[in-house]
Design an enzyme around this catalytic site. Structure first.
Site, short mmCIF file in Angstrom:
data_model
loop_
_atom_site.label_atom_id
_atom_site.label_comp_id
_atom_site.label_asym_id
_atom_site.label_seq_id
_atom_site.Cartn_x
_atom_site.Cartn_y
_atom_site.Cartn_z
N GLN A 140 -2.49 5.46 -11.90
CA GLN A 140 -1.66 6.64 -11.91
C GLN A 140 -0.96 6.86 -13.25
O GLN A 140 -0.56 7.98 -13.56
CB GLN A 140 -0.63 6.56 -10.78
N ARG A 176 8.04 -2.74 -10.79
CA ARG A 176 6.82 -3.03 -10.05
C ARG A 176 5.68 -2.22 -10.67
O ARG A 176 5.75 -0.99 -10.69
CB ARG A 176 6.99 -2.66 -8.57
N HIS A 181 -3.99 -1.97 -6.56
CA HIS A 181 -3.48 -0.66 -6.14
C HIS A 181 -4.65 0.33 -6.18
O HIS A 181 -4.67 1.28 -6.95
CB HIS A 181 -2.31 -0.22 -7.02
N ASN A 185 -1.72 -3.15 -2.33
CA ASN A 185 -0.87 -2.03 -2.02
C ASN A 185 -1.52 -1.22 -0.90
O ASN A 185 -2.62 -0.70 -1.06
CB ASN A 185 -0.70 -1.11 -3.23
N GLU A 186 -0.84 -1.14 0.23
CA GLU A 186 -1.24 -0.26 1.32
C GLU A 186 -2.65 -0.49 1.81
O GLU A 186 -3.56 0.33 1.59
CB GLU A 186 -1.03 1.22 0.92
N ASN A 196 6.08 0.03 2.04
CA ASN A 196 6.14 1.37 1.48
C ASN A 196 6.42 2.35 2.61
O ASN A 196 5.71 2.34 3.62
CB ASN A 196 4.80 1.77 0.83
N TYR A 210 7.75 6.46 3.57
CA TYR A 210 8.09 7.81 3.10
C TYR A 210 8.55 8.75 4.20
O TYR A 210 9.39 9.60 3.98
CB TYR A 210 6.87 8.46 2.41
N GLU A 220 8.15 0.85 -2.10
CA GLU A 220 8.03 2.26 -2.48
C GLU A 220 8.80 3.11 -1.50
O GLU A 220 8.81 2.83 -0.29
CB GLU A 220 6.57 2.74 -2.43
N TRP A 233 9.82 4.94 -5.77
CA TRP A 233 8.57 5.52 -6.26
C TRP A 233 8.88 6.93 -6.71
O TRP A 233 9.19 7.75 -5.88
CB TRP A 233 7.48 5.54 -5.16
N GLU A 246 -1.06 11.89 -9.02
CA GLU A 246 -0.84 11.70 -7.59
C GLU A 246 -2.19 11.74 -6.86
O GLU A 246 -2.47 12.60 -6.04
CB GLU A 246 0.15 12.76 -7.07
N TRP A 247 -3.05 10.78 -7.21
CA TRP A 247 -4.36 10.62 -6.56
C TRP A 247 -5.10 11.93 -6.41
O TRP A 247 -5.22 12.65 -7.39
CB TRP A 247 -4.17 9.87 -5.23
C1 GBH Z 1 1.99 5.80 -1.79
O1 GBH Z 1 1.25 5.93 -0.62
C2 GBH Z 1 1.10 5.21 -2.84
O2 GBH Z 1 1.20 3.81 -2.84
C3 GBH Z 1 1.42 5.72 -4.21
O3 GBH Z 1 0.43 5.33 -5.11
C4 GBH Z 1 1.54 7.23 -4.15
O4 GBH Z 1 1.71 7.78 -5.40
C5 GBH Z 1 2.72 7.54 -3.27
O5 GBH Z 1 2.48 7.06 -1.99
C6 GBH Z 1 2.98 9.01 -3.11
O6 GBH Z 1 1.94 9.60 -2.42
O7 GBH Z 1 -3.23 14.03 2.46
O8 GBH Z 1 -5.33 12.89 2.63
O9 GBH Z 1 -4.23 13.07 0.52
C7 GBH Z 1 1.96 6.42 0.48
C8 GBH Z 1 0.98 6.63 1.62
C9 GBH Z 1 -1.20 7.60 1.67
C10 GBH Z 1 0.73 8.97 1.92
C11 GBH Z 1 -2.02 8.82 1.33
C12 GBH Z 1 -0.07 10.17 1.56
C13 GBH Z 1 -2.13 11.23 1.47
C14 GBH Z 1 -3.31 11.47 2.33
N1 GBH Z 1 0.18 7.78 1.31
N2 GBH Z 1 -1.44 10.02 1.93
S1 GBH Z 1 -4.09 12.97 1.96
#
Ligand code: GBH
Length: 943
Positions: free
Chosen positions: A499, A555, A600, A644-645, A786, A788, A852, A894, A901-902
């Site tokens: 990231q 981290r 990660h 991670n996760e 983690n 949210y 996170e 975080w 953001e992936w």
């Molecule tokens: C974290 O995951 C990650 O560890 C971190 O890298 C990331 O930047 C952060 O959250 C913020 O997102 O709608 O199909 O794209 C938290 C768990 C898993 C929640 C993936 C959001 C998105 C699924 N996340 N999910 S999708």
């Protein structure tokens, strides 16, 4: 002998019961009801021959929310009766849609399907022992009549009488309690004065007076028509009002005038002397042309007809107003408002308001029998509507006072049965005791419903506030805790290699599955992490930014393929090792403790080429890689996170393939991958434990992500489902490592059951050997969490044979939880506290780091949403530590800075620092949240 005992018990039961019945302040015969209105809940706006009403036309013309479908009450009235039974109410007030039974408003347009609907509803109510209370009119005039002026036209009075007579004939055998109309003030002033209600006419000088005049006459006609044929039945009117209190002693007359102009306008003709209040007549006369008052006059015959034309006084109290005299009323106020000559400000309703209002009615209108229809407190729709529950509690306390003051209270009708269309507010505000999910129309019981049914069981008497209405964690949500975190509490910020680093192929780095995925255009706008925040080159600046926040920990994650380009130890890349050595040294030189994530999500592509986490040998590759890291960095790094996760890797990466490596195996692969991740973790844990811990004394854990899962209702099924959801999400990994070494029992049961149903002869969930269970169990030094967001869980049979389907549930979010830029992230701070307690109870309160937690927005520097998120979530964590003794050791926000953001690319930002991605230098700027966080860390809590 046996019969004797039975009858003895029966006597006992009866006597206990009747003792408590006798003590109800509301008397033995009291109407406990719930109310609804046709346009608010029926939907089916043009079904089976229904004609349009003025509300259909008004909302269609206005655009935005409308009642076209609403809660679909037209088709779901049986559900309603079921809910009424759950609530144990004995009365149900509903309104009849005139244009459903007479599509154009006249008798010649009779619509049997519409009549049938109300007959069915009434029959269903009666056969369930619930007294139907039918209201003939609540705002939804047939649109066809509006063409001729609607309530401005006297003919409407005749048509209303005809319509009423027809309904008396159709339903009169079963319905013994009638309401001619509810809240006619709304039709008069809102409909014709300020135009905020249908028909949307804004002629405040005269129209409200004419409309009210016709409504009163229509009411008394219907009253007498009913009484002719049904001397035993009861029929009345429901009036709505605000309770208007003088702001100061000098405003006493003004407040009384306000009451007379709103409530007295209708009540004085019907419950008083048959005519309008004197104060209205004089004031309107004086400001009207000579001899032509804008207030119409009742004939003496009408006065006689009006007087006493209601068997009870129905009252809906809306707001409380503080009133000041405003006789020198300035424009733009004209007509009705100017005639009234007051200015009212909405103030918070307080205890005593309702009983004062009822006392005023008693004294002003000859002590009528009163039915209270509670307008209630509106909410945003949460299932845990604590504030609405408290408001109802206050209303009931007021009603007890009223009764003690000699008010003849005959019933209380809670507003409302269901969330529905709310006139001016559409679906923004919710009044239901039952939540309605407007997508699938499903109904869920709110806390206020549980309160109400318990109140009815106690016949309106006070009772101990039962904790189960709203869990304690939720009730305490607004009690901000001012306290410190423990002195050794650690604060940090987090990032992940892909990231932030960029340098995707720099200095010998091998490609990872995320490089492949991004280059395959799988990210928003085909964005990639090729450069990202360029931390590969800017790590010194990153360290300074970490330092500036005053945190003690950073981290970050190691990119496996930077250290081992093809994933195997044989490919060791010195430049990659140097990079992390430099970063670690830089951190230490600045007094910051590194916390390192080994994985990660960025698997070396070369290992994906042999199956990645679906290949059982991944555990050896991972263990080798971990050992390299322990060897290279272990002298300085003492906090290690293996993964991670694990859930995200398993489900998003290999279950549904929305994340790299994009593999779709939602039934089997997903479980194998999870199994191999756990095996990898366990192996690496023991490698460290045996070979490195004796020298370095570090700690190894895994980071698992979990949302909080709250049962959608208090039903046992939903509570089991919520527990199941947590076990499938978090327990899947946590139970082997932090629990008994095996998968959660409920997972084994459900996946086993579903696999059998599917015709397999073994479970899709892999099985741990005795040996493995032993080494799984306790393979941790701390718990990384983690977290949210939260979801509600509803028990639900699911016929898909996948990881999701296996769980037999679905989730939903709360209308009250603020959203964020990320669809999946709704703000519900108390979820963190609930989750921490859950982990405490399931896994023997392990030392835990929140690794996170954060909030996604558009990247603004003045990021108040993020500040409020951090403030509330950390406060819930503080409660978990202080009130619940949860063993929380530290917290990593975080994220340090905005980053990739992936799959959302650079569209959603989580940083405490902003990064300018259009500038090749990727400059970082601290945000307001960064300053807030600095203060929090500095204070180590809330002063
Ligand atoms: C974290 O995951 C990650 O560890 C971190 O890298 C990331 O930047 C952060 O959250 C913020 O997102 O709608 O199909 O794209 C938290 C768990 C898993 C929640 C993936 C959001 C998105 C699924 N996340 N999910 S999708």
């Amino acid at each position: 002998m046996r019969t004797e005992i039975t009858s003895f018990c029966a006597v006992l039961v009866i006597s206990v019961f009747s003792t408590s019945a006798a003590t109800s302040v509301f008397g033995d015969v009291f109407a406990w009801g719930v109310s609804s209105a046709a346009y608010q809940i029926e939907g089916a706006w043009n079904a089976d021959g229904k004609g349009p009403s003025i509300w259909d036309e008004f909302t269609h013309k206005r655009g935005g929310d409308n009642g076209d479908d609403s809660a679909d009450g037209y088709h779901r009235y049986r559900d309603h009766v079921m809910h009424l039974k759950e609530l144990k109410v004995n009365h149900y007030k509903f309104s009849i849609s005139w244009s459903r039974v007479l599509p154009d408003g006249t008798i010649s347009s009779r619509n049997n399907a519409g009549i049938e609907y109300y007959k069915n509803l009434v029959a269903e109510l009666s056969s369930n022992g619930i007294e139907p209370v039918a209201c003939l009119y609540q705002h939804d005039l047939p649109a066809a009549l509006q063409k001729y002026g609607g309530w401005m036209n006297e003919t409407t009075i005749d048509l209303f009488e005809t319509y009423s007579r027809m309904m008396f004939t159709e339903l009169g055998n079963s319905v013994k309690l009638w309401i001619t109309m509810t809240s006619p003030w709304n039709d008069a002033f809102r409909g014709h004065g300020d135009g905020s209600f249908a028909p949307g006419i804004s002629q405040p000088e005269t129209a409200p007076y004419i409309v009210a005049h016709n409504l009163i006459r229509a009411h008394s006609r219907a009253y007498h028509a009913y009484k002719e044929g049904h001397p035993q039945g009861k029929i009345g009117i429901v009036l709505n009002t605000d309770w208007q209190k003088p702001a100061a002693a000098a405003d006493t007359d003004a407040a009384t005038r306000g009451m007379q102009f709103s409530l007295g306008w209708f009540a004085q003709p019907i419950f008083g002397n048959g005519d309008y209040p004197e104060v209205m007549k004089t004031r309107i006369d004086t400001s009207s042309p000579e001899g032509k008052s804008r207030l119409p006059t009742f004939t003496s015959q009408e006065i006689t007809q009006n007087r006493g034309s209601s068997d009870f006084f129905g009252i809906t109290k809306e707001m409380t107003l503080s009133v000041v005299d405003n006789n020198n009323n300035m424009p733009p106020s004209v007509g009705y408002m100017k005639d009234m000559g007051i200015r009212g400000t909405v103030i918070k309703s307080s205890e005593g308001d309702i009983s004062d209002l009822l006392l005023w009615i008693k004294n002003t209108f000859n002590n009528p029998v009163i039915h209270m229809l509670d307008a209630g407190l509106s909410g945003c729709g949460t299932l845990y509507d604590e504030d609405r529950l408290q408001a109802m509690k206050q209303t009931i306390a007021d009603l007890r006072t009223a009764v003690s003051r000699g008010i003849r209270l005959a019933g209380y009708f809670a507003a409302q049965l269901l969330d529905g269309f709310d006139w001016t507010e559409g679906y923004k505000v919710k009044y239901g005791l039952y939540h309605v999910e407007f997508g699938n129309k499903e109904r869920l019981q709110k806390a206020s419903a549980r309160y109400y049914l318990t109140l009815i069981q106690h016949q309106g008497n006070e009772f101990d506030y039962p904790k189960y209405f709203v869990p304690e964690v939720i009730r305490q949500k607004n009690d901000f805790l001012r306290a410190k975190f423990p002195p050794d509490f650690t604060w940090g910020v987090a990032t992940a290699a892909y990231q932030i680093e960029g340098g995707w192929n720099a200095d010998g780095k091998g490609p990872s599955i995320w490089d492949t995925f991004a280059h395959d255009n799988r990210l928003a706008y085909s964005q990639t992490g090729d450069v990202a925040c360029d931390s590969y080159h800017k790590y010194r600046e990153d360290v300074q930014n970490v330092k500036r926040l005053g945190v003690s920990h950073y981290r970050f994650s190691i990119a496996w393929s930077r250290v081992l380009p093809d994933g195997r130890v044989t490919s060791l890349n010195k430049a990659g090792v140097d990079y992390y050595n430099n970063l670690i040294d830089e951190l230490l030189a600045n007094g910051i403790t590194p916390m390192v994530t080994l994985y990660h999500w960025d698997l070396p592509q070369a290992l994906q080429d042999i199956g990645g986490f679906q290949n059982a040998s991944i555990a050896d590759y991972f263990n080798d890689y971990a050992r390299v890291c322990f060897e290279q960095f272990g002298d300085r790094v003492q906090l290690w996170i293996t993964f991670n996760e694990a859930f995200v890797v398993s489900w998003l990466g290999y279950g549904i393939g929305v994340f790299a490596p994009g593999i779709n195996s939602p039934a089997e692969g997903v479980y194998q991958v999870a199994h191999n991740i756990i095996r990898s973790h366990v192996k690496a844990y023991h490698t460290y434990d045996k070979l490195f811990k004796p020298h370095y004394h570090g700690k190894v854990g895994i980071t698992l992500d979990s949302d909080w899962k709250e049962p959608a209702t208090s039903s046992a099924m939903d509570r089991y489902a919520a527990e199941r959801a947590l076990q499938f999400k978090l327990g899947w990994f946590a139970n082997p490592i932090y629990g008994n070494g095996d998968y959660p029992a409920v997972m084994k049961q459900y996946v086993g059951m579903k696999s059998r149903e599917e015709g397999r002869n073994s479970s899709r969930l892999p099985v741990w050997s005795e040996e493995e269970i032993k080494i799984n169990k306790g393979s941790y030094d701390f718990f990384g969490l983690n977290h949210y967001t939260t979801q509600y869980v509803v028990d639900n049979h699911d016929n898909r044979f996948t990881y999701e389907g296996d769980q037999d549930l679905y989730t939903k979010v709360d209308d009250c939880w603020p959203g964020s830029r990320a669809d999946w992230l709704k703000v519900n701070p108390w979820g963190l506290r609930s989750l921490l307690r859950w982990i405490r109870d399931r896994y023997n309160n392990p030392p835990l780091y929140v690794t996170e937690n954060g909030f996604g927005d558009n990247g603004e520097l003045d990021d108040q949403g993020r500040i409020s998120y951090y403030r509330s979530y950390t406060n819930e964590m503080l409660k978990a530590i202080h009130h619940d003794q949860c063993n929380v050791k530290g917290y990593m926000a975080w994220s340090l800075m905005d980053n990739l953001e992936w799959t959302s690319g650079y569209t959603i930002k989580f940083g405490l620092y902003s990064v300018n991605f259009t500038d090749p230098n990727r400059p970082r700027t601290i945000k307001e949240s960064g300053k807030f966080f600095t203060q929090l860390v500095h204070d180590n809590g809330y002063n």
